[in-house]
Scaffold this motif. Sequence first.
Motif, PDB file in Angstrom:
ATOM      1  N   ARG A 259       0.930  -1.191  -0.107  1.00 30.27           N
ATOM      2  CA  ARG A 259       0.035   0.078  -0.052  1.00 30.27           C
ATOM      3  C   ARG A 259       0.964   1.333   0.140  1.00 30.27           C
ATOM      4  N   PHE A 260       1.869   1.339   0.848  1.00 28.88           N
ATOM      5  CA  PHE A 260       2.928   2.467   0.758  1.00 28.88           C
ATOM      6  C   PHE A 260       3.405   2.508  -0.750  1.00 28.88           C
ATOM      7  N   LEU A 261       3.731   1.478  -1.225  1.00 26.49           N
ATOM      8  CA  LEU A 261       4.525   1.493  -2.539  1.00 26.49           C
ATOM      9  C   LEU A 261       3.611   1.923  -3.885  1.00 26.49           C
ATOM     10  N   HIS A 262       2.593   1.606  -3.711  1.00 24.81           N
ATOM     11  CA  HIS A 262       1.354   1.910  -4.663  1.00 24.81           C
ATOM     12  C   HIS A 262       0.160   2.925  -4.460  1.00 24.81           C
ATOM     13  N   THR A 263       0.308   3.465  -3.445  1.00 20.74           N
ATOM     14  CA  THR A 263      -0.757   4.456  -3.093  1.00 20.74           C
ATOM     15  C   THR A 263      -0.305   5.720  -2.681  1.00 20.74           C
ATOM     16  N   THR A 264       1.068   5.980  -2.622  1.00 20.23           N
ATOM     17  CA  THR A 264       1.561   7.133  -1.884  1.00 20.23           C
ATOM     18  C   THR A 264       2.664   7.871  -2.896  1.00 20.23           C
ATOM     19  N   TRP A 265       2.834   9.125  -2.807  1.00 20.21           N
ATOM     20  CA  TRP A 265       3.513   9.790  -3.568  1.00 20.21           C
ATOM     21  C   TRP A 265       5.092   9.221  -3.619  1.00 20.21           C
ATOM     22  N   LEU A 266       5.624   9.149  -2.447  1.00 15.70           N
ATOM     23  CA  LEU A 266       7.002   8.692  -2.120  1.00 15.70           C
ATOM     24  C   LEU A 266       7.220   7.359  -2.588  1.00 15.70           C
ATOM     25  N   GLY A 267       6.126   6.423  -2.184  1.00 17.50           N
ATOM     26  CA  GLY A 267       6.228   4.997  -2.775  1.00 17.50           C
ATOM     27  C   GLY A 267       6.129   5.058  -4.319  1.00 17.50           C
ATOM     28  N   SER A 268       5.543   5.798  -5.077  1.00 13.68           N
ATOM     29  CA  SER A 268       5.422   5.672  -6.599  1.00 13.68           C
ATOM     30  C   SER A 268       6.790   5.964  -7.009  1.00 13.68           C
ATOM     31  N   LYS A 269       7.331   7.046  -6.358  1.00 15.45           N
ATOM     32  CA  LYS A 269       8.714   7.601  -6.872  1.00 15.45           C
ATOM     33  C   LYS A 269       9.663   6.197  -6.833  1.00 15.45           C
ATOM     34  N   ILE A 270       9.583   5.590  -5.597  1.00 13.97           N
ATOM     35  CA  ILE A 270      10.600   4.588  -5.517  1.00 13.97           C
ATOM     36  C   ILE A 270      10.425   3.428  -6.456  1.00 13.97           C
ATOM     37  N   VAL A 271       9.049   3.137  -6.680  1.00 16.49           N
ATOM     38  CA  VAL A 271       8.863   2.044  -7.768  1.00 16.49           C
ATOM     39  C   VAL A 271       9.050   2.253  -9.003  1.00 16.49           C
ATOM     40  N   LYS A 272       8.907   3.512  -9.630  1.00 11.44           N
ATOM     41  CA  LYS A 272       9.209   4.151 -10.873  1.00 11.44           C
ATOM     42  C   LYS A 272      10.650   4.155 -11.080  1.00 11.44           C
ATOM     43  N   ALA A 273      11.534   4.598  -9.916  1.00 13.05           N
ATOM     44  CA  ALA A 273      12.954   4.568 -10.095  1.00 13.05           C
ATOM     45  C   ALA A 273      13.602   3.086 -10.281  1.00 13.05           C
ATOM     46  N   ILE A 274      12.880   2.160  -9.523  1.00 10.62           N
ATOM     47  CA  ILE A 274      13.283   0.985  -9.563  1.00 10.62           C
ATOM     48  C   ILE A 274      13.305   0.432 -10.982  1.00 10.62           C
TER      49      ILE A 274
END
Length: 568
Positions: A259-274
Amino acid sequence: MSSTARVGIIGSGAAGLITAHVLIQDGFKSVEILTRDNAPGGVWAAQRVYPGLTINNVHGEFRFSALPMPLPANANVTGGRLSGEDMRAYMESFADRFLKDRIKYDTEALNICRRNGGGWVVTAKGLNSGTMFELEYDKIVLCTGGCNEPRVPNDLSAEVAKEAGFRGPVIHSSQFASRILSILNAVDPSEGAVIVVGGGKSAQDAASFLAREGRRVRMVFEAADPVVAAPVPLPAFIRKSRFLALISPHVELKTRLERFLHTTWLGSKIVKAIWAFLSWSSFFSLNIPSNSPLRRTHSLFYGVRTNDEGVGRPDGFHALVNQGKIELVAPVRVKGYAPSSGSEGKTVKVVLNDGRELTANAVILATGFMSSWSKIFDDATAEELGLKTYPVKSDAFADEWNYTTLDSSVLTNHERGVARAANIYRGIVPAKNITQRDFAINGAIFTTNNGYAFEVIAHWISSYFLKDPFLHLPLTPQAAIQEAERNNAWLGKRYPNMLNEINESYSSDLAFWSWPQVVSTLLEDMSLPSWRSGGNWFTWPFKPIDLEEIACLKQERDQKRVECMQKN
């Protein structure tokens, strides 16, 4: 527990073999596999395997819990990368050990229809004798996958090439193993040329083999498959863990980390960067130039066609391209053929949509596959069973999955057309037929760990057929249809356009990166523990998932059955 029900399994690939094994272990007395091949293995059958063929599996493992698999040659260098020969040998060994006299080879299922009074009638043809006959079963498991019916564009068929005066080989990539000699003989190493149409894994494998054999190869495509590669073998805590699954959004986000990775601004930044790093590092590891057509790929994140290159090999596809031994003609599309004057049928001109013409002595069409279901079900049976495709009802679920990792610009600007899909509950049972308990599907869920997924699905199917009281199912076809429609709507949002590009017999569910979540749901359906790889709050995303986790599923299900009887 045992059952006298006669079960017919259509297809002797990995899904068919493990389904038969589990059903037999669960007490089904009459289990029979039908296959038009003369050896087990499906896409890994002996007649389809050729030198240089490698498994395209990011997880890196493809076996079943009941039979260990020897490490492949040079495992320390390749990271355990399996070859087609490794897979052929394993599938044959599994069939010989567990399924003696259970497989009817050289037997093609032509039609499947419901028998009056219940059960199924399979009209089949003996390919050696040419005779037609009927077989009756109480239950059917469809394990044909999506790699049985070659898709050949009408304008590129061998017949059209023949009309242009060409007498050389024009084959689909599925025929490559059986036609290698005819292709090599048709192409003079000093002046001939082979044209491979397509940019996917089969196109790359065929082009690589021919280049290694000293033939001039041109590969013509509009877009290539994305690729995963690294300068050294990826460690198990990345390749075989839940790490890649967790950075891929799923229809249900069951953990706080997801939920953190896919529903928060910071999480999405991490996922897209990876994901951006994975894409960049793969190109870098394979030395793919920035202006190469091989960088014109489908999205690594939004697609389900990803080639696993592992550690690039000196004689691998990308190395051969860099060495100038494979010429890339892209991005273009092949329109058809034109005669080559004075060639006496030994060459043909392949016409491109930009007006160019390329001369070839052989043509390999790596143009994909059609549904393996459409030929064996007439319209009435497909409709009654629930295998017909329908427009995906995305509007009905428009307010769900507001994930920050799903880029709205990709979803709205993509030229998707109207996505269509069949309503297959859990990717296993046609939702319309769910209360009948006489038909199931294995092998049509698109994953990166087929061995593990197919084995869990086989246990789910067995419990479904046995009417195990602990298996959670929708109570009505309407409820199953609604759940299947919801999942299809999710797939349309998660993988824009993929439902239109992948035939329905290979996309009952798309769980390419998120297969651990799908498998966990199936285990929970069976009232069994899920997320079995263990670990603490910090290490669990990186714990390798191993087949030993599911080696005792039969015993676990047997115990559940006993517990249910004691409660009653």
